[in-house]
Design a protein around this motif. Structure first.
Motif, PDB file in Angstrom:
ATOM      1  N   MET A   1       0.852  -1.194   0.000  1.00  0.00           N
ATOM      2  CA  MET A   1       0.000   0.000   0.000  1.00  0.00           C
ATOM      3  C   MET A   1       0.891   1.248   0.000  1.00  0.00           C
ATOM      4  SD  MET A   1      -3.191   0.772  -0.050  1.00  0.00           S
ATOM      5  CE  MET A   1      -4.316   2.121   0.261  1.00  0.00           C
ATOM      6  N   TYR A   2       0.586   2.170  -0.903  1.00  0.00           N
ATOM      7  CA  TYR A   2       1.410   3.372  -1.026  1.00  0.00           C
ATOM      8  C   TYR A   2       0.753   4.573  -0.357  1.00  0.00           C
ATOM      9  CZ  TYR A   2       4.304   1.008  -4.493  1.00  0.00           C
ATOM     10  OH  TYR A   2       5.158   0.144  -5.122  1.00  0.00           O
ATOM     11  N   ASN A   3       1.581   5.413   0.266  1.00  0.00           N
ATOM     12  CA  ASN A   3       1.143   6.746   0.619  1.00  0.00           C
ATOM     13  C   ASN A   3       1.115   7.573  -0.658  1.00  0.00           C
ATOM     14  OD1 ASN A   3       1.630   5.688   3.213  1.00  0.00           O
ATOM     15  ND2 ASN A   3       1.971   7.755   4.003  1.00  0.00           N
ATOM     16  N   VAL A   4       0.022   8.262  -0.920  1.00  0.00           N
ATOM     17  CA  VAL A   4      -0.138   9.001  -2.169  1.00  0.00           C
ATOM     18  C   VAL A   4      -0.655  10.401  -1.878  1.00  0.00           C
ATOM     19  CG1 VAL A   4      -1.198   9.030  -4.451  1.00  0.00           C
ATOM     20  CG2 VAL A   4      -0.719   6.841  -3.345  1.00  0.00           C
ATOM     21  N   LEU A   5      -0.048  11.383  -2.514  1.00  0.00           N
ATOM     22  CA  LEU A   5      -0.584  12.738  -2.523  1.00  0.00           C
ATOM     23  C   LEU A   5      -1.223  12.982  -3.879  1.00  0.00           C
ATOM     24  CD1 LEU A   5       2.222  14.937  -0.876  1.00  0.00           C
ATOM     25  CD2 LEU A   5       0.051  14.212   0.134  1.00  0.00           C
ATOM     26  N   TRP A   6      -2.454  13.448  -3.867  1.00  0.00           N
ATOM     27  CA  TRP A   6      -3.186  13.722  -5.104  1.00  0.00           C
ATOM     28  C   TRP A   6      -3.256  15.218  -5.357  1.00  0.00           C
ATOM     29  CZ3 TRP A   6      -4.925   9.922  -8.362  1.00  0.00           C
ATOM     30  CH2 TRP A   6      -4.970   8.613  -7.858  1.00  0.00           C
ATOM     31  N   SER A   7      -3.221  15.588  -6.631  1.00  0.00           N
ATOM     32  CA  SER A   7      -3.323  17.006  -6.991  1.00  0.00           C
ATOM     33  C   SER A   7      -4.763  17.490  -7.007  1.00  0.00           C
ATOM     34  CB  SER A   7      -2.696  17.253  -8.371  1.00  0.00           C
ATOM     35  OG  SER A   7      -3.443  16.617  -9.397  1.00  0.00           O
ATOM     36  N   ALA A   8      -5.722  16.561  -6.956  1.00  0.00           N
ATOM     37  CA  ALA A   8      -7.138  16.927  -7.011  1.00  0.00           C
ATOM     38  C   ALA A   8      -7.938  15.978  -6.136  1.00  0.00           C
ATOM     39  CB  ALA A   8      -7.651  16.869  -8.458  1.00  0.00           C
ATOM     40  N   PRO A   9      -9.042  16.442  -5.566  1.00  0.00           N
ATOM     41  CA  PRO A   9      -9.890  15.542  -4.775  1.00  0.00           C
ATOM     42  C   PRO A   9     -10.529  14.486  -5.661  1.00  0.00           C
ATOM     43  CG  PRO A   9     -10.964  17.675  -5.093  1.00  0.00           C
ATOM     44  CD  PRO A   9      -9.566  17.818  -5.609  1.00  0.00           C
ATOM     45  N   ALA A  10     -10.985  13.406  -5.033  1.00  0.00           N
ATOM     46  CA  ALA A  10     -11.507  12.255  -5.773  1.00  0.00           C
ATOM     47  C   ALA A  10     -12.638  12.643  -6.720  1.00  0.00           C
ATOM     48  CB  ALA A  10     -11.964  11.178  -4.796  1.00  0.00           C
ATOM     49  N   LYS A  11     -13.492  13.549  -6.314  1.00  0.00           N
ATOM     50  CA  LYS A  11     -14.653  13.905  -7.142  1.00  0.00           C
ATOM     51  C   LYS A  11     -14.258  14.585  -8.452  1.00  0.00           C
ATOM     52  CE  LYS A  11     -15.387  18.411  -4.949  1.00  0.00           C
ATOM     53  NZ  LYS A  11     -16.362  19.272  -4.236  1.00  0.00           N
ATOM     54  N   ASN A  12     -13.038  15.157  -8.494  1.00  0.00           N
ATOM     55  CA  ASN A  12     -12.597  15.867  -9.695  1.00  0.00           C
ATOM     56  C   ASN A  12     -11.709  15.030 -10.614  1.00  0.00           C
ATOM     57  OD1 ASN A  12     -13.942  18.105  -8.722  1.00  0.00           O
ATOM     58  ND2 ASN A  12     -12.101  19.066  -7.882  1.00  0.00           N
ATOM     59  N   ARG A  13     -11.440  13.800 -10.262  1.00  0.00           N
ATOM     60  CA  ARG A  13     -10.493  12.987 -11.031  1.00  0.00           C
ATOM     61  C   ARG A  13     -11.098  12.264 -12.232  1.00  0.00           C
ATOM     62  NH1 ARG A  13      -8.261  10.076  -5.614  1.00  0.00           N
ATOM     63  NH2 ARG A  13      -7.707  11.995  -4.495  1.00  0.00           N
ATOM     64  N   PRO A  14     -12.341  11.788 -12.184  1.00  0.00           N
ATOM     65  CA  PRO A  14     -12.883  11.066 -13.334  1.00  0.00           C
ATOM     66  C   PRO A  14     -12.821  11.905 -14.611  1.00  0.00           C
ATOM     67  CG  PRO A  14     -14.303  10.754 -11.432  1.00  0.00           C
ATOM     68  CD  PRO A  14     -13.303  11.804 -11.048  1.00  0.00           C
ATOM     69  N   GLY A  15     -12.423  11.241 -15.704  1.00  0.00           N
ATOM     70  CA  GLY A  15     -12.333  11.924 -16.977  1.00  0.00           C
ATOM     71  C   GLY A  15     -11.040  12.668 -17.209  1.00  0.00           C
ATOM     72  N   THR A  16     -10.104  12.585 -16.248  1.00  0.00           N
ATOM     73  CA  THR A  16      -8.804  13.234 -16.415  1.00  0.00           C
ATOM     74  C   THR A  16      -7.740  12.186 -16.737  1.00  0.00           C
ATOM     75  OG1 THR A  16      -8.178  13.075 -14.071  1.00  0.00           O
ATOM     76  CG2 THR A  16      -9.451  15.026 -14.751  1.00  0.00           C
ATOM     77  N   TYR A  25      15.689   9.227  -4.659  1.00  0.00           N
ATOM     78  CA  TYR A  25      16.231   8.409  -3.570  1.00  0.00           C
ATOM     79  C   TYR A  25      16.454   9.268  -2.335  1.00  0.00           C
ATOM     80  CZ  TYR A  25      19.133   4.476  -1.847  1.00  0.00           C
ATOM     81  OH  TYR A  25      19.646   3.396  -1.165  1.00  0.00           O
ATOM     82  N   GLY A  26      15.882   8.839  -1.220  1.00  0.00           N
ATOM     83  CA  GLY A  26      16.072   9.566   0.026  1.00  0.00           C
ATOM     84  C   GLY A  26      15.138  10.740   0.214  1.00  0.00           C
ATOM     85  N   THR A  27      14.003  10.736  -0.476  1.00  0.00           N
ATOM     86  CA  THR A  27      12.991  11.778  -0.273  1.00  0.00           C
ATOM     87  C   THR A  27      11.642  11.093  -0.052  1.00  0.00           C
ATOM     88  OG1 THR A  27      12.645  12.033  -2.670  1.00  0.00           O
ATOM     89  CG2 THR A  27      14.279  13.456  -1.637  1.00  0.00           C
ATOM     90  N   ASP A  28      10.558  11.757  -0.410  1.00  0.00           N
ATOM     91  CA  ASP A  28       9.239  11.139  -0.267  1.00  0.00           C
ATOM     92  C   ASP A  28       8.252  11.807  -1.214  1.00  0.00           C
ATOM     93  OD1 ASP A  28       8.319  13.525   0.928  1.00  0.00           O
ATOM     94  OD2 ASP A  28       8.748  12.791   2.936  1.00  0.00           O
ATOM     95  N   GLU A  29       6.996  11.457  -1.078  1.00  0.00           N
ATOM     96  CA  GLU A  29       5.972  11.928  -2.014  1.00  0.00           C
ATOM     97  C   GLU A  29       5.777  13.438  -1.994  1.00  0.00           C
ATOM     98  OE1 GLU A  29       3.687  10.920   1.794  1.00  0.00           O
ATOM     99  OE2 GLU A  29       5.539  10.352   0.768  1.00  0.00           O
ATOM    100  N   HIS A  30       6.163  14.102  -0.903  1.00  0.00           N
ATOM    101  CA  HIS A  30       5.983  15.556  -0.828  1.00  0.00           C
ATOM    102  C   HIS A  30       6.943  16.313  -1.744  1.00  0.00           C
ATOM    103  CE1 HIS A  30       4.123  14.140   2.949  1.00  0.00           C
ATOM    104  NE2 HIS A  30       3.330  15.170   2.798  1.00  0.00           N
ATOM    105  N   SER A  31       8.043  15.665  -2.130  1.00  0.00           N
ATOM    106  CA  SER A  31       9.070  16.383  -2.893  1.00  0.00           C
ATOM    107  C   SER A  31       8.604  16.782  -4.284  1.00  0.00           C
ATOM    108  CB  SER A  31      10.340  15.524  -3.004  1.00  0.00           C
ATOM    109  OG  SER A  31      10.090  14.338  -3.751  1.00  0.00           O
ATOM    110  N   LEU A  32       7.605  16.104  -4.827  1.00  0.00           N
ATOM    111  CA  LEU A  32       7.108  16.438  -6.167  1.00  0.00           C
ATOM    112  C   LEU A  32       5.758  17.144  -6.138  1.00  0.00           C
ATOM    113  CD1 LEU A  32       8.098  13.233  -8.185  1.00  0.00           C
ATOM    114  CD2 LEU A  32       9.241  15.463  -8.164  1.00  0.00           C
ATOM    115  N   ALA A  33       5.195  17.304  -4.957  1.00  0.00           N
ATOM    116  CA  ALA A  33       3.888  17.960  -4.864  1.00  0.00           C
ATOM    117  C   ALA A  33       3.950  19.421  -5.313  1.00  0.00           C
ATOM    118  CB  ALA A  33       3.346  17.879  -3.436  1.00  0.00           C
ATOM    119  N   GLY A  34       5.132  20.019  -5.265  1.00  0.00           N
ATOM    120  CA  GLY A  34       5.279  21.393  -5.730  1.00  0.00           C
ATOM    121  C   GLY A  34       5.015  21.563  -7.212  1.00  0.00           C
ATOM    122  N   LEU A  35       5.005  20.447  -7.962  1.00  0.00           N
ATOM    123  CA  LEU A  35       4.715  20.507  -9.389  1.00  0.00           C
ATOM    124  C   LEU A  35       3.217  20.517  -9.683  1.00  0.00           C
ATOM    125  CD1 LEU A  35       7.318  17.942 -10.813  1.00  0.00           C
ATOM    126  CD2 LEU A  35       7.550  20.416 -10.584  1.00  0.00           C
TER     127      LEU A  35
END
Length: 218
Positions: A1-16, A25-35
């Motif tokens: 099971m992965y920890n995941v950060l999403w750029s949009a809430p679940a209701k806005n994801r269908p159709g995208t 290496y040596g970071t985590d999911e927050h390091s790319l959330a700035g994109l």
């Protein structure tokens, strides 16, 4: 099971279109959330946390100082991502999937592409490399060149010259390559590169997503 950060809430994801984002290496999911703010409308980002422990942080598989890794560990990491991705696609209604990886995350993205070349619309690799893997190379070149954006600083001290030469050769032979360099960026992501990634995604992902929707409705 992965920890995941999403750029949009679940209701806005269908159709995208789903962009799976893989950190270094040596970071985590927050390091790319700035994109996330730079993602074009119609693309949903999902930044995953690697499950391989690197001190108090994370990676995808063991990496030595020369950027070498064991085939079994790389394939195990890829299997984990595919398991998550298959479940997410079954539960949702994404129009397609692309990959974005930074540093080791680019190696992970490249491995996923090599294992399922027809599964991805495009790939973005930032300040990273493609792993040398004799087993995967047996089925190459890939049958259909996928659009691939490769951005880096030529003086990035983290990625050694041998890894760069192998990566350049592999990308040239297996993908529809867009290569860009950013002097002075180092082993990082800068504003100019983010702009170019956004342009790349708008050019190669959104038209394909619109075509897929038309084909399904027709």
């Amino acid at each position: 099971m992965y920890n995941v950060l999403w750029s949009a809430p679940a209701k806005n994801r269908p159709g995208t279109h789903l962009l799976v984002m893989l950190h270094g290496y040596g970071t985590d999911e927050h390091s790319l959330a700035g994109l996330f703010p730079a993602l074009p409308a119609g693309i949903t980002g999902a930044s995953l946390r690697g499950t391989f422990p690197v001190g108090d942080s994370h990676g995808w598989f063991l990496l030595d100082p020369y950027l070498q890794s064991g085939t079994a560990e790389v394939l195990e990491a890829a299997a984990g991502v595919f398991s998550w991705l298959d479940r997410v696609r079954a539960e949702g209604s994404f129009t397609g999937v692309s990959l974005l990886g930074f540093s080791q995350g680019m190696a992970m993205a490249g491995t996923l592409l090599r294992l399922r070349p027809a599964a991805f619309t495009s790939v973005v690799g930032l300040s990273g490399f493609i792993t040398e893997n004799e087993l995967l190379a047996m089925a190459e070149p890939l049958p259909e060149p996928v659009p691939f954006f490769w951005g880096r600083d030529r003086n990035d001290w983290v990625i050694n010259e041998d890894a760069i030469l192998h990566t350049q050769k592999w990308l040239t032979e297996n993908t529809a390559l867009t290569a860009r360099t950013y002097p002075g960026m180092g082993h990082a992501i800068d504003r100019e590169e983010v702009r170019d990634v956004s342009i790349f995604l708008r050019s190669y992902v959104l038209p394909k997503a619109q075509d897929d929707v038309k084909n399904k409705s027709g």
